[in-house]
Design a protein around this motif. Structure first.
Motif, PDB file in Angstrom:
ATOM      1  N   SER A 105       9.107  23.900  11.330  1.00  0.00           N
ATOM      2  CA  SER A 105       8.489  25.300  11.203  1.00  0.00           C
ATOM      3  C   SER A 105       6.808  25.220  11.291  1.00  0.00           C
ATOM      4  CB  SER A 105       8.987  25.859   9.778  1.00  0.00           C
ATOM      5  OG  SER A 105      10.481  25.902   9.652  1.00  0.00           O
ATOM      6  N   LEU A 106       6.266  24.712  12.256  1.00  0.00           N
ATOM      7  CA  LEU A 106       4.896  24.696  12.293  1.00  0.00           C
ATOM      8  C   LEU A 106       4.226  25.908  12.716  1.00  0.00           C
ATOM      9  CD1 LEU A 106       4.921  21.176  14.424  1.00  0.00           C
ATOM     10  CD2 LEU A 106       3.833  21.754  12.217  1.00  0.00           C
ATOM     11  N   LYS A 107       3.213  25.978  12.187  1.00  0.00           N
ATOM     12  CA  LYS A 107       2.408  27.143  12.042  1.00  0.00           C
ATOM     13  C   LYS A 107       0.879  27.151  12.878  1.00  0.00           C
ATOM     14  CE  LYS A 107       4.087  28.477   7.732  1.00  0.00           C
ATOM     15  NZ  LYS A 107       3.753  28.754   6.268  1.00  0.00           N
ATOM     16  N   PRO A 108       0.435  28.044  13.483  1.00  0.00           N
ATOM     17  CA  PRO A 108      -0.857  27.727  14.279  1.00  0.00           C
ATOM     18  C   PRO A 108      -1.945  27.107  13.187  1.00  0.00           C
ATOM     19  CG  PRO A 108      -0.072  29.828  14.694  1.00  0.00           C
ATOM     20  CD  PRO A 108       0.904  29.440  13.906  1.00  0.00           C
ATOM     21  N   GLU A 109      -1.900  27.433  11.878  1.00  0.00           N
ATOM     22  CA  GLU A 109      -2.753  26.941  10.931  1.00  0.00           C
ATOM     23  C   GLU A 109      -2.574  25.522  10.729  1.00  0.00           C
ATOM     24  OE1 GLU A 109      -0.856  29.738  10.716  1.00  0.00           O
ATOM     25  OE2 GLU A 109      -0.206  30.073   8.735  1.00  0.00           O
ATOM     26  N   ASP A 110      -1.501  24.874  11.132  1.00  0.00           N
ATOM     27  CA  ASP A 110      -1.426  23.433  11.250  1.00  0.00           C
ATOM     28  C   ASP A 110      -1.854  22.390  12.114  1.00  0.00           C
ATOM     29  OD1 ASP A 110       2.214  24.292  10.381  1.00  0.00           O
ATOM     30  OD2 ASP A 110       0.658  23.532   8.845  1.00  0.00           O
ATOM     31  N   THR A 111      -2.562  23.306  13.115  1.00  0.00           N
ATOM     32  CA  THR A 111      -3.421  22.534  14.095  1.00  0.00           C
ATOM     33  C   THR A 111      -4.668  21.760  13.376  1.00  0.00           C
ATOM     34  OG1 THR A 111      -2.925  24.366  15.677  1.00  0.00           O
ATOM     35  CG2 THR A 111      -4.903  23.162  15.992  1.00  0.00           C
ATOM     36  N   GLY A 112      -4.647  20.495  14.092  1.00  0.00           N
ATOM     37  CA  GLY A 112      -5.688  19.849  13.720  1.00  0.00           C
ATOM     38  C   GLY A 112      -5.658  18.253  14.063  1.00  0.00           C
ATOM     39  N   VAL A 113      -6.566  17.602  13.719  1.00  0.00           N
ATOM     40  CA  VAL A 113      -6.328  16.139  14.039  1.00  0.00           C
ATOM     41  C   VAL A 113      -5.604  15.415  12.659  1.00  0.00           C
ATOM     42  CG1 VAL A 113      -7.430  13.927  14.495  1.00  0.00           C
ATOM     43  CG2 VAL A 113      -8.228  15.971  15.557  1.00  0.00           C
ATOM     44  N   TYR A 114      -4.542  14.645  13.029  1.00  0.00           N
ATOM     45  CA  TYR A 114      -3.794  14.357  11.813  1.00  0.00           C
ATOM     46  C   TYR A 114      -4.004  12.566  11.772  1.00  0.00           C
ATOM     47  CZ  TYR A 114      -1.282  18.466  10.845  1.00  0.00           C
ATOM     48  OH  TYR A 114      -0.745  19.845  10.585  1.00  0.00           O
ATOM     49  N   TYR A 115      -4.300  12.269  10.286  1.00  0.00           N
ATOM     50  CA  TYR A 115      -4.844  10.759  10.249  1.00  0.00           C
ATOM     51  C   TYR A 115      -3.856  10.381   9.402  1.00  0.00           C
ATOM     52  CZ  TYR A 115      -9.116  12.191  12.276  1.00  0.00           C
ATOM     53  OH  TYR A 115     -10.345  12.896  12.891  1.00  0.00           O
ATOM     54  N   CYS A 116      -3.681   8.968   9.525  1.00  0.00           N
ATOM     55  CA  CYS A 116      -2.704   8.221   8.699  1.00  0.00           C
ATOM     56  C   CYS A 116      -3.673   7.440   7.722  1.00  0.00           C
ATOM     57  CB  CYS A 116      -1.753   7.264   9.544  1.00  0.00           C
ATOM     58  SG  CYS A 116      -0.916   6.277   8.665  1.00  0.00           S
ATOM     59  N   ALA A 117      -3.279   7.316   6.512  1.00  0.00           N
ATOM     60  CA  ALA A 117      -4.115   6.271   5.634  1.00  0.00           C
ATOM     61  C   ALA A 117      -3.432   5.431   4.668  1.00  0.00           C
ATOM     62  CB  ALA A 117      -5.243   7.218   4.740  1.00  0.00           C
ATOM     63  N   ALA A 118      -4.230   4.281   4.529  1.00  0.00           N
ATOM     64  CA  ALA A 118      -3.363   3.302   3.536  1.00  0.00           C
ATOM     65  C   ALA A 118      -4.362   3.303   1.941  1.00  0.00           C
ATOM     66  CB  ALA A 118      -3.599   1.997   4.021  1.00  0.00           C
ATOM     67  N   ALA A 119      -3.501   3.490   1.258  1.00  0.00           N
ATOM     68  CA  ALA A 119      -4.052   3.508  -0.262  1.00  0.00           C
ATOM     69  C   ALA A 119      -4.421   2.152  -0.715  1.00  0.00           C
ATOM     70  CB  ALA A 119      -3.207   4.276  -1.353  1.00  0.00           C
ATOM     71  N   ARG A 120      -5.395   2.023  -1.734  1.00  0.00           N
ATOM     72  CA  ARG A 120      -5.650   0.816  -2.262  1.00  0.00           C
ATOM     73  C   ARG A 120      -4.403   0.109  -3.066  1.00  0.00           C
ATOM     74  NH1 ARG A 120      -9.788   2.201  -6.598  1.00  0.00           N
ATOM     75  NH2 ARG A 120      -8.022   3.043  -7.568  1.00  0.00           N
ATOM     76  N   GLY A 121      -3.601   0.975  -3.599  1.00  0.00           N
ATOM     77  CA  GLY A 121      -2.667   0.407  -4.532  1.00  0.00           C
ATOM     78  C   GLY A 121      -0.936   0.817  -4.056  1.00  0.00           C
ATOM     79  N   ASN A 157       0.781  -1.126   0.045  1.00  0.00           N
ATOM     80  CA  ASN A 157      -0.041  -0.035   0.073  1.00  0.00           C
ATOM     81  C   ASN A 157       0.940   1.222  -0.022  1.00  0.00           C
ATOM     82  OD1 ASN A 157      -1.145  -2.062   2.048  1.00  0.00           O
ATOM     83  ND2 ASN A 157      -2.955  -1.128   1.050  1.00  0.00           N
ATOM     84  N   ALA A 158       0.413   2.202  -0.852  1.00  0.00           N
ATOM     85  CA  ALA A 158       1.179   3.693  -0.658  1.00  0.00           C
ATOM     86  C   ALA A 158       0.310   4.172   0.630  1.00  0.00           C
ATOM     87  CB  ALA A 158       0.568   4.428  -1.844  1.00  0.00           C
ATOM     88  N   MET A 159       1.039   5.213   1.157  1.00  0.00           N
ATOM     89  CA  MET A 159       0.278   5.709   2.511  1.00  0.00           C
ATOM     90  C   MET A 159       0.066   7.167   2.281  1.00  0.00           C
ATOM     91  SD  MET A 159       0.041   2.982   4.431  1.00  0.00           S
ATOM     92  CE  MET A 159      -0.093   3.975   5.946  1.00  0.00           C
ATOM     93  N   GLY A 160      -0.309   7.734   3.256  1.00  0.00           N
ATOM     94  CA  GLY A 160      -0.627   9.067   3.102  1.00  0.00           C
ATOM     95  C   GLY A 160      -0.952   9.873   4.530  1.00  0.00           C
ATOM     96  N   TRP A 161      -0.637  10.871   4.735  1.00  0.00           N
ATOM     97  CA  TRP A 161      -1.190  11.731   5.993  1.00  0.00           C
ATOM     98  C   TRP A 161      -2.303  12.885   5.528  1.00  0.00           C
ATOM     99  CZ3 TRP A 161      -0.085  10.641  10.885  1.00  0.00           C
ATOM    100  CH2 TRP A 161       0.750   9.764  11.293  1.00  0.00           C
ATOM    101  N   PHE A 162      -3.268  12.924   6.348  1.00  0.00           N
ATOM    102  CA  PHE A 162      -4.107  13.977   6.167  1.00  0.00           C
ATOM    103  C   PHE A 162      -4.526  14.662   7.639  1.00  0.00           C
ATOM    104  CE2 PHE A 162      -6.081  12.734   2.067  1.00  0.00           C
ATOM    105  CZ  PHE A 162      -5.467  11.452   1.684  1.00  0.00           C
ATOM    106  N   ARG A 163      -5.164  15.811   7.291  1.00  0.00           N
ATOM    107  CA  ARG A 163      -5.566  16.413   8.643  1.00  0.00           C
ATOM    108  C   ARG A 163      -6.771  17.215   8.461  1.00  0.00           C
ATOM    109  NH1 ARG A 163      -1.058  21.492   8.235  1.00  0.00           N
ATOM    110  NH2 ARG A 163      -2.350  22.607   6.678  1.00  0.00           N
ATOM    111  N   GLN A 164      -7.358  17.375   9.492  1.00  0.00           N
ATOM    112  CA  GLN A 164      -8.786  18.150   9.947  1.00  0.00           C
ATOM    113  C   GLN A 164      -8.786  19.160  10.849  1.00  0.00           C
ATOM    114  OE1 GLN A 164     -12.117  15.558  10.299  1.00  0.00           O
ATOM    115  NE2 GLN A 164     -13.487  17.102   9.429  1.00  0.00           N
ATOM    116  N   ALA A 165      -8.771  20.156  10.295  1.00  0.00           N
ATOM    117  CA  ALA A 165      -8.732  21.350  11.707  1.00  0.00           C
ATOM    118  C   ALA A 165     -10.311  21.775  11.930  1.00  0.00           C
ATOM    119  CB  ALA A 165      -8.285  22.794  10.589  1.00  0.00           C
TER     120      ALA A 165
END
Length: 123
Positions: free
Chosen positions: A83-99, A30-38
């Motif tokens: 170099s984190l910024k206040p706008e980087d605040t959020g819940v960060y999710y790891c995800a696995a791709a189909r391929g 699987n490819a992998m990714g990170w997402f976030r939700q502010a």
């Protein structure tokens, strides 16, 4: 079936650094990714990496500040954030791709999500 568990979130001051970790089980090329939700916003893509780890892709906001990497022997995916910024605040999710290609992450062809880890950037 891929199972993902994130860790490493916390409170950090603006300009600081943090490394998130995603422990995976049941990998299958699987490819992998990170997402976030502010707060109050939709979940957004942050970074992606292909199965081999040789190809990566970042959102405009992450480019140059964040680094995604993986260690398949340890079934771990990391997101180094600098170099984190206040706008980087959020819940960060790891995800696995189909391929295997990171384009599957960008296209939201995802088969598993972690529970999320909270990152707060504040002084």
């Amino acid at each position: 079936q891929v199972r993902l568990v994130e860790s490493g979130g916390g409170l950090v001051q603006p300009g600081g650094s943090l490394t998130l970790s995603c422990a995976a089980s049941g990998f299958n090329n699987n490819a992998m990714g990170w997402f976030r939700q502010a707060p109050g916003k939709e979940r957004e893509f942050v970074a992606a990496i292909n199965w081999s780890g040789h190809s990566t892709y970042y959102s405009d906001s992450a480019q140059g500040r964040f680094t995604i990497s993986r260690d398949n022997a340890k079934s771990t995916v990391l997101l180094q954030m600098n170099s984190l910024k206040p706008e980087d605040t959020g819940v960060y999710y790891c995800a696995a791709a189909r391929g295997s290609p990171f384009t599957d992450v960008v296209a939201n062809a995802l088969v598993a999500w972690g529970q999320g880890t909270l990152v707060t950037v504040s002084s």
